[in-house]
Motif scaffolding. Structure first.
Motif, PDB file in Angstrom:
ATOM      1  N   LYS A   7      50.864   5.009  -6.024  1.00  0.00           N
ATOM      2  CA  LYS A   7      51.678   5.035  -7.233  1.00  0.00           C
ATOM      3  C   LYS A   7      51.537   6.379  -7.930  1.00  0.00           C
ATOM      4  O   LYS A   7      50.474   6.985  -7.909  1.00  0.00           O
ATOM      5  CB  LYS A   7      51.253   3.927  -8.197  1.00  0.00           C
ATOM      6  CG  LYS A   7      51.510   2.548  -7.686  1.00  0.00           C
ATOM      7  CD  LYS A   7      51.073   1.528  -8.713  1.00  0.00           C
ATOM      8  CE  LYS A   7      51.307   0.129  -8.212  1.00  0.00           C
ATOM      9  NZ  LYS A   7      50.854  -0.866  -9.183  1.00  0.00           N
ATOM     10  N   LYS A   8      52.640   6.792  -8.548  1.00  0.00           N
ATOM     11  CA  LYS A   8      52.576   8.007  -9.351  1.00  0.00           C
ATOM     12  C   LYS A   8      51.898   7.680 -10.676  1.00  0.00           C
ATOM     13  O   LYS A   8      52.312   6.786 -11.387  1.00  0.00           O
ATOM     14  CB  LYS A   8      53.973   8.558  -9.619  1.00  0.00           C
ATOM     15  CG  LYS A   8      54.622   9.172  -8.428  1.00  0.00           C
ATOM     16  CD  LYS A   8      55.927   9.820  -8.837  1.00  0.00           C
ATOM     17  CE  LYS A   8      56.538  10.556  -7.693  1.00  0.00           C
ATOM     18  NZ  LYS A   8      57.776  11.236  -8.086  1.00  0.00           N
ATOM     19  N   GLN A   9      50.902   8.416 -10.990  1.00  0.00           N
ATOM     20  CA  GLN A   9      50.160   8.174 -12.224  1.00  0.00           C
ATOM     21  C   GLN A   9      50.509   9.179 -13.326  1.00  0.00           C
ATOM     22  O   GLN A   9      50.191   8.968 -14.471  1.00  0.00           O
ATOM     23  CB  GLN A   9      48.652   8.244 -11.956  1.00  0.00           C
ATOM     24  CG  GLN A   9      48.172   7.211 -10.968  1.00  0.00           C
ATOM     25  CD  GLN A   9      48.297   5.793 -11.489  1.00  0.00           C
ATOM     26  OE1 GLN A   9      48.250   5.549 -12.683  1.00  0.00           O
ATOM     27  NE2 GLN A   9      48.463   4.846 -10.592  1.00  0.00           N
ATOM     28  N   ASN A  10      51.158  10.267 -12.972  1.00  0.00           N
ATOM     29  CA  ASN A  10      51.353  11.342 -13.939  1.00  0.00           C
ATOM     30  C   ASN A  10      52.835  11.512 -14.296  1.00  0.00           C
ATOM     31  O   ASN A  10      53.398  12.573 -14.094  1.00  0.00           O
ATOM     32  CB  ASN A  10      50.771  12.643 -13.406  1.00  0.00           C
ATOM     33  CG  ASN A  10      51.278  12.973 -12.012  1.00  0.00           C
ATOM     34  OD1 ASN A  10      51.997  12.196 -11.416  1.00  0.00           O
ATOM     35  ND2 ASN A  10      50.894  14.117 -11.493  1.00  0.00           N
ATOM     36  N   ILE A  11      53.447  10.480 -14.821  1.00  0.00           N
ATOM     37  CA  ILE A  11      54.822  10.563 -15.303  1.00  0.00           C
ATOM     38  C   ILE A  11      54.758  10.946 -16.781  1.00  0.00           C
ATOM     39  O   ILE A  11      54.076  10.303 -17.569  1.00  0.00           O
ATOM     40  CB  ILE A  11      55.549   9.223 -15.130  1.00  0.00           C
ATOM     41  CG1 ILE A  11      55.629   8.860 -13.650  1.00  0.00           C
ATOM     42  CG2 ILE A  11      56.938   9.289 -15.736  1.00  0.00           C
ATOM     43  CD1 ILE A  11      56.221   7.500 -13.383  1.00  0.00           C
ATOM     44  N   SER A  12      55.499  11.995 -17.116  1.00  0.00           N
ATOM     45  CA  SER A  12      55.435  12.463 -18.502  1.00  0.00           C
ATOM     46  C   SER A  12      56.173  11.500 -19.426  1.00  0.00           C
ATOM     47  O   SER A  12      57.068  10.768 -19.017  1.00  0.00           O
ATOM     48  CB  SER A  12      56.029  13.867 -18.618  1.00  0.00           C
ATOM     49  OG  SER A  12      57.422  13.814 -18.409  1.00  0.00           O
ATOM     50  N   THR A  13      55.801  11.529 -20.667  1.00  0.00           N
ATOM     51  CA  THR A  13      56.433  10.679 -21.679  1.00  0.00           C
ATOM     52  C   THR A  13      57.893  11.051 -21.854  1.00  0.00           C
ATOM     53  O   THR A  13      58.747  10.183 -22.029  1.00  0.00           O
ATOM     54  CB  THR A  13      55.690  10.827 -23.012  1.00  0.00           C
ATOM     55  OG1 THR A  13      54.308  10.607 -22.797  1.00  0.00           O
ATOM     56  CG2 THR A  13      56.201   9.847 -24.035  1.00  0.00           C
ATOM     57  N   THR A  15      59.971  12.249 -19.581  1.00  0.00           N
ATOM     58  CA  THR A  15      60.739  11.703 -18.461  1.00  0.00           C
ATOM     59  C   THR A  15      60.961  10.211 -18.626  1.00  0.00           C
ATOM     60  O   THR A  15      62.058   9.703 -18.363  1.00  0.00           O
ATOM     61  CB  THR A  15      60.002  11.976 -17.136  1.00  0.00           C
ATOM     62  OG1 THR A  15      59.781  13.377 -17.008  1.00  0.00           O
ATOM     63  CG2 THR A  15      60.798  11.482 -15.957  1.00  0.00           C
TER      64      THR A  15
END
Length: 78
Positions: A7-13, A15
Motif C-alpha cells: 500500500k502507498k503510505q505517503n499520499i499528500s493531503t 492530493t
C-alpha cells in the motif's frame, strides 16, 4: 500464491483533498442534469416514460465524456 502490492503510505493531503473535490463535482455533473431533465419532463407533461428515456440518455451521454470531464476538472483543481 498471490502477492498483493504494498500500500502507498505517503499520499499528500493536497492530493487526497483534490481527489475528493474532483469526485464530488463529477458526481454532481453526472446526476443533476439528467435528474433535472427527468423531473422537468415528468412534472411538465406528466409523461413518465419520456422523462425516464431522456434522463437516462442524457446520463449516458455525459458518462461517455467522463474521461475528458475528469481531466478538465483535475486540471482546474490543481
Amino acid at each position: 500464491m498471490i502477492k498483493f502490492p504494498k500500500k502507498k503510505q505517503n499520499i499528500s493531503t493536497e492530493t487526497l483533498i483534490n481527489t475528493i473535490w474532483v469526485s464530488t463535482f463529477l458526481a454532481m455533473i453526472f446526476s443533476i442534469p439528467p435528474l433535472a431533465i427527468f423531473l422537468g419532463i415528468y412534472f411538465g407533461t406528466g409523461n413518465l416514460a419520456v422523462g425516464a428515456v431522456l434522463g437516462f440518455s442524457m446520463h449516458f451521454v455525459i458518462l461517455a465524456f467522463s474521461g475528458k470531464i475528469s481531466k478538465y476538472l483535475t486540471q482546474i483543481m490543481s
